[in-house]
Scaffold this motif. Structure first.
Motif, PDB file in Angstrom:
ATOM      1  N   ARG A 113      33.492  46.964  49.035  1.00  0.00           N
ATOM      2  CA  ARG A 113      33.254  47.992  50.053  1.00  0.00           C
ATOM      3  C   ARG A 113      31.926  48.654  49.730  1.00  0.00           C
ATOM      4  N   ARG A 114      31.242  49.067  50.761  1.00  0.00           N
ATOM      5  CA  ARG A 114      29.945  49.715  50.593  1.00  0.00           C
ATOM      6  C   ARG A 114      30.106  51.037  49.841  1.00  0.00           C
ATOM      7  N   VAL A 115      29.242  51.245  48.859  1.00  0.00           N
ATOM      8  CA  VAL A 115      29.226  52.511  48.148  1.00  0.00           C
ATOM      9  C   VAL A 115      28.696  53.563  49.129  1.00  0.00           C
ATOM     10  N   PRO A 116      29.471  54.625  49.396  1.00  0.00           N
ATOM     11  CA  PRO A 116      29.040  55.638  50.366  1.00  0.00           C
ATOM     12  C   PRO A 116      27.663  56.221  50.018  1.00  0.00           C
ATOM     13  N   GLY A 117      26.864  56.409  51.045  1.00  0.00           N
ATOM     14  CA  GLY A 117      25.542  57.018  50.868  1.00  0.00           C
ATOM     15  C   GLY A 117      24.470  56.085  50.349  1.00  0.00           C
ATOM     16  N   THR A 118      24.766  54.793  50.288  1.00  0.00           N
ATOM     17  CA  THR A 118      23.766  53.846  49.798  1.00  0.00           C
ATOM     18  C   THR A 118      23.297  52.938  50.916  1.00  0.00           C
ATOM     19  N   GLY A 119      22.160  52.329  50.696  1.00  0.00           N
ATOM     20  CA  GLY A 119      21.619  51.356  51.631  1.00  0.00           C
ATOM     21  C   GLY A 119      20.177  51.669  51.979  1.00  0.00           C
ATOM     22  N   CYS A 120      19.466  50.649  52.393  1.00  0.00           N
ATOM     23  CA  CYS A 120      18.079  50.802  52.821  1.00  0.00           C
ATOM     24  C   CYS A 120      17.722  49.630  53.724  1.00  0.00           C
ATOM     25  N   THR A 121      16.675  49.801  54.502  1.00  0.00           N
ATOM     26  CA  THR A 121      16.252  48.752  55.426  1.00  0.00           C
ATOM     27  C   THR A 121      14.744  48.546  55.301  1.00  0.00           C
ATOM     28  N   PRO A 122      14.309  47.793  54.289  1.00  0.00           N
ATOM     29  CA  PRO A 122      12.882  47.534  54.122  1.00  0.00           C
ATOM     30  C   PRO A 122      12.274  46.754  55.288  1.00  0.00           C
ATOM     31  N   ASP A 123      13.099  45.984  56.008  1.00  0.00           N
ATOM     32  CA  ASP A 123      12.645  45.181  57.140  1.00  0.00           C
ATOM     33  C   ASP A 123      13.566  45.477  58.320  1.00  0.00           C
ATOM     34  N   ALA A 124      13.042  46.134  59.350  1.00  0.00           N
ATOM     35  CA  ALA A 124      13.853  46.528  60.509  1.00  0.00           C
ATOM     36  C   ALA A 124      14.415  45.330  61.274  1.00  0.00           C
ATOM     37  N   SER A 125      13.856  44.149  61.064  1.00  0.00           N
ATOM     38  CA  SER A 125      14.353  42.960  61.770  1.00  0.00           C
ATOM     39  C   SER A 125      15.446  42.244  60.974  1.00  0.00           C
ATOM     40  N   ALA A 126      15.896  42.844  59.871  1.00  0.00           N
ATOM     41  CA  ALA A 126      16.909  42.216  59.015  1.00  0.00           C
ATOM     42  C   ALA A 126      18.017  43.215  58.691  1.00  0.00           C
ATOM     43  N   VAL A 127      19.196  42.690  58.380  1.00  0.00           N
ATOM     44  CA  VAL A 127      20.306  43.553  57.988  1.00  0.00           C
ATOM     45  C   VAL A 127      19.930  44.339  56.734  1.00  0.00           C
ATOM     46  N   ALA A 128      20.571  45.477  56.576  1.00  0.00           N
ATOM     47  CA  ALA A 128      20.271  46.403  55.478  1.00  0.00           C
ATOM     48  C   ALA A 128      20.569  45.796  54.109  1.00  0.00           C
ATOM     49  N   TRP A 129      19.883  46.331  53.122  1.00  0.00           N
ATOM     50  CA  TRP A 129      20.187  46.037  51.728  1.00  0.00           C
ATOM     51  C   TRP A 129      21.303  46.999  51.334  1.00  0.00           C
ATOM     52  N   LEU A 130      22.289  46.532  50.574  1.00  0.00           N
ATOM     53  CA  LEU A 130      23.478  47.326  50.289  1.00  0.00           C
ATOM     54  C   LEU A 130      23.886  47.278  48.826  1.00  0.00           C
ATOM     55  N   LEU A 131      24.663  48.279  48.431  1.00  0.00           N
ATOM     56  CA  LEU A 131      25.379  48.265  47.158  1.00  0.00           C
ATOM     57  C   LEU A 131      26.853  48.410  47.505  1.00  0.00           C
ATOM     58  N   LEU A 132      27.666  47.492  46.988  1.00  0.00           N
ATOM     59  CA  LEU A 132      29.101  47.511  47.241  1.00  0.00           C
ATOM     60  C   LEU A 132      29.839  47.565  45.912  1.00  0.00           C
ATOM     61  N   TYR A 133      31.040  48.134  45.935  1.00  0.00           N
ATOM     62  CA  TYR A 133      31.868  48.164  44.738  1.00  0.00           C
ATOM     63  C   TYR A 133      33.088  47.276  44.959  1.00  0.00           C
ATOM     64  N   LYS A 134      33.634  46.760  43.878  1.00  0.00           N
ATOM     65  CA  LYS A 134      34.802  45.874  43.943  1.00  0.00           C
ATOM     66  C   LYS A 134      36.035  46.692  44.306  1.00  0.00           C
ATOM     67  N   ASN A 153      16.855  41.377  49.793  1.00  0.00           N
ATOM     68  CA  ASN A 153      15.971  40.332  50.330  1.00  0.00           C
ATOM     69  C   ASN A 153      16.563  39.642  51.553  1.00  0.00           C
ATOM     70  N   THR A 154      17.017  40.444  52.486  1.00  0.00           N
ATOM     71  CA  THR A 154      17.645  39.909  53.691  1.00  0.00           C
ATOM     72  C   THR A 154      16.618  39.485  54.732  1.00  0.00           C
ATOM     73  N   THR A 155      16.996  38.494  55.538  1.00  0.00           N
ATOM     74  CA  THR A 155      16.219  38.095  56.713  1.00  0.00           C
ATOM     75  C   THR A 155      17.211  37.919  57.849  1.00  0.00           C
ATOM     76  N   GLY A 156      16.860  38.393  59.043  1.00  0.00           N
ATOM     77  CA  GLY A 156      17.709  38.230  60.221  1.00  0.00           C
ATOM     78  C   GLY A 156      19.033  38.949  60.104  1.00  0.00           C
ATOM     79  N   GLY A 157      19.986  38.526  60.956  1.00  0.00           N
ATOM     80  CA  GLY A 157      21.344  39.044  60.892  1.00  0.00           C
ATOM     81  C   GLY A 157      21.619  40.328  61.644  1.00  0.00           C
TER      82      GLY A 157
END
Length: 186
Positions: A113-134, A153-157
């Motif tokens: 599950r995504r760690v609340p309050g985390t994430g970034c989008t270095p490339d607006a044309s790609a899905v966000a970068w995330l941190l998730l916990y088990k 390092n996401t592309t597309g999506g």
């Protein structure tokens, strides 16, 4: 000529085994060389792996993000991707699907599950970068002791930029990503 190349390759493998050296896949070398994971851009500090964890495994994903039209916007349904040991999508090691869940070919699984309050989008044309916990893991194997997962390092999506033509319409959007799997150091 072909037989000569095979003989040279066999000699190299024998030499390496005699000297105790091994050739590791790129992902394993990266994990050994950088136990803290990837270098992140400043806007992505929130997805840094927690202190006390160590990079255990790194995989390259190629697949799709599946979206369904709800009448006003596209809802993410699930990812469906293959996981590879090598950057060029060689050496399939597992799959990634709804949950989100990562499953190795040996059968070990981790759901996150995504760690609340985390994430970034270095490339607006790609899905966000995330941190998730088990939230759960099963089976012995590479995902058995994973505690955190990082998507970078996401592309597309990303969701389609146009409206759907009918309620419930489904679109598959190609994407790639790198997943870094962390374990507690203890």
């Amino acid at each position: 000529m072909y037989q000569m190349k095979i003989k040279q390759a066999v000699r190299l493998v024998v030499l390496l085994s005699i000297t105790g050296l091994t050739i590791l896949p790129t992902s394993v070398v990266r994990a050994v060389d950088n136990p803290n994971g990837p270098v992140l851009p400043p806007q992505c500090d929130s997805i840094q792996a927690p202190v006390g964890t160590k990079l255990a495994f790194h995989a390259f994903a190629r697949g799709v993000q599946i979206y369904r039209w709800n009448g006003t916007s596209w809802d993410l349904v699930a990812p469906v991707a293959s996981l590879f040991a090598e950057e060029n999508y060689f050496g399939e090691v597992g799959s990634h699907y709804i949950g989100p869940t990562w499953e190795s070919k040996s059968g070990s699984k981790v759901e996150g599950r995504r760690v609340p309050g985390t994430g970034c989008t270095p490339d607006a044309s790609a899905v966000a970068w995330l941190l998730l916990y088990k939230i759960s893991s099963t089976g012995p194997g590479i995902f058995q002791s994973v505690t955190y997962i990082q998507r970078v390092n996401t592309t597309g999506g990303t969701a389609p930029a146009f409206a759907g033509s009918s309620l419930g319409e489904v679109k598959e959007v190609p994407y790639t990503a790198e997943y870094h799997f962390y374990r507690d150091q203890n």
